[in-house]
Design a protein around this motif. Structure first.
Motif, PDB file in Angstrom:
ATOM      1  N   ASN A   1       1.912   9.354  -5.708  1.00  0.00           N
ATOM      2  CA  ASN A   1       2.221  10.728  -5.283  1.00  0.00           C
ATOM      3  C   ASN A   1       3.569  11.218  -5.774  1.00  0.00           C
TER       4      ASN A   1
ATOM      5  N   LEU B   1       1.230   4.159  -2.866  1.00  0.00           N
ATOM      6  CA  LEU B   1       0.996   5.575  -2.567  1.00  0.00           C
ATOM      7  C   LEU B   1       2.188   6.433  -2.973  1.00  0.00           C
ATOM      8  N   THR B   2       3.428   5.950  -2.695  1.00  0.00           N
ATOM      9  CA  THR B   2       4.606   6.746  -3.091  1.00  0.00           C
ATOM     10  C   THR B   2       4.677   6.849  -4.612  1.00  0.00           C
TER      11      THR B   2
ATOM     12  N   ILE C   1       0.841  -1.195   0.000  1.00  0.00           N
ATOM     13  CA  ILE C   1       0.000   0.000   0.000  1.00  0.00           C
ATOM     14  C   ILE C   1       0.880   1.250   0.000  1.00  0.00           C
TER      15      ILE C   1
ATOM     16  N   HIS D   1      10.031   5.738  -3.304  1.00  0.00           N
ATOM     17  CA  HIS D   1       9.466   4.645  -4.094  1.00  0.00           C
ATOM     18  C   HIS D   1      10.569   3.721  -4.622  1.00  0.00           C
TER      19      HIS D   1
END
Ligand code: HEM
Length: 154
Positions: free
Chosen positions: A104, A100-101, A96, A110
């Protein structure tokens, strides 16, 4: 010919598909194909989600199956199962955060997380298949009790 339980067979197939898809996504980013990498990793996450939904509904409505092999192997099976559950839970949380990284554009984070998440996920799939084989293929599954049955007593 022996029969295999349908839901665990389907859910284990989805963990394996998810791990294969992550490996493809890793290969794609090595070739700097960012859009394809993104799509492939989202697909891997959807496969993982399908696995989880089947697994969770089976656990709630039908139950978990006890190890049906010899008693002297039970402790090894249990330790292995706990290790697999630990990997799967860690992999889900890392997955998760890695998604998200990615979404975004926090790319330095990441890049660090991506390989760790992928490797945890590969081991989750390998140990998941091993648990499946031990539970249903090498030995016959033991008793199955549902959480709802256990709580409500019907
Ligand atoms: C929304 C989804 C995602 C997007 C938009 C995305 C985007 C990217 C981008 C742009 C890079 C290149 C970073 C750079 O070199 O500057 C990258 C690298 C990488 N990502 Fe993703 N990613 C996503 C999901 C994932 C997931 C879920 C995983 C793992 C399970 C993953 C694993 C990796 C790996 C292993 C690398 C290569 C890191 C390296 O070799 O340095 N990605 N990603």
């Amino acid at each position: 010919m022996m029969s295999l339980p349908i839901l665990p067979t389907i859910s284990t197939t989805f963990i394996v598909l998810s791990a294969i898809t992550v490996a493809i996504g890793w290969y794609q980013i090595k070739q700097r194909r960012i859009e394809t990498h993104k799509k492939t990793m989202i697909t891997a996450a959807i496969f993982a989600l399908i696995f989880f939904l089947i697994y969770a509904s089976r656990t709630i409505f039908i139950g978990n199956t006890a190890f049906g092999g010899p008693d002297d192997l039970k402790i090894y099976y249990t330790v292995f199962l706990v290790f697999h559950i630990f990997l799967a839970t860690t992999g889900a949380v890392f997955g998760i955060v890695t998604l998200l990284t990615g979404f975004n554009n926090k790319l330095s984070k990441h890049r660090k997380l991506g390989p760790i998440t992928s490797i945890i996920w590969f081991f989750t799939a390998i140990t998941g298949v091993a648990v499946y084989l031990l539970l249903y293929v090498f030995y016959h599954g033991g008793e199955t009790t549902s959480v709802i049955k256990a709580i409500l007593g019907f």
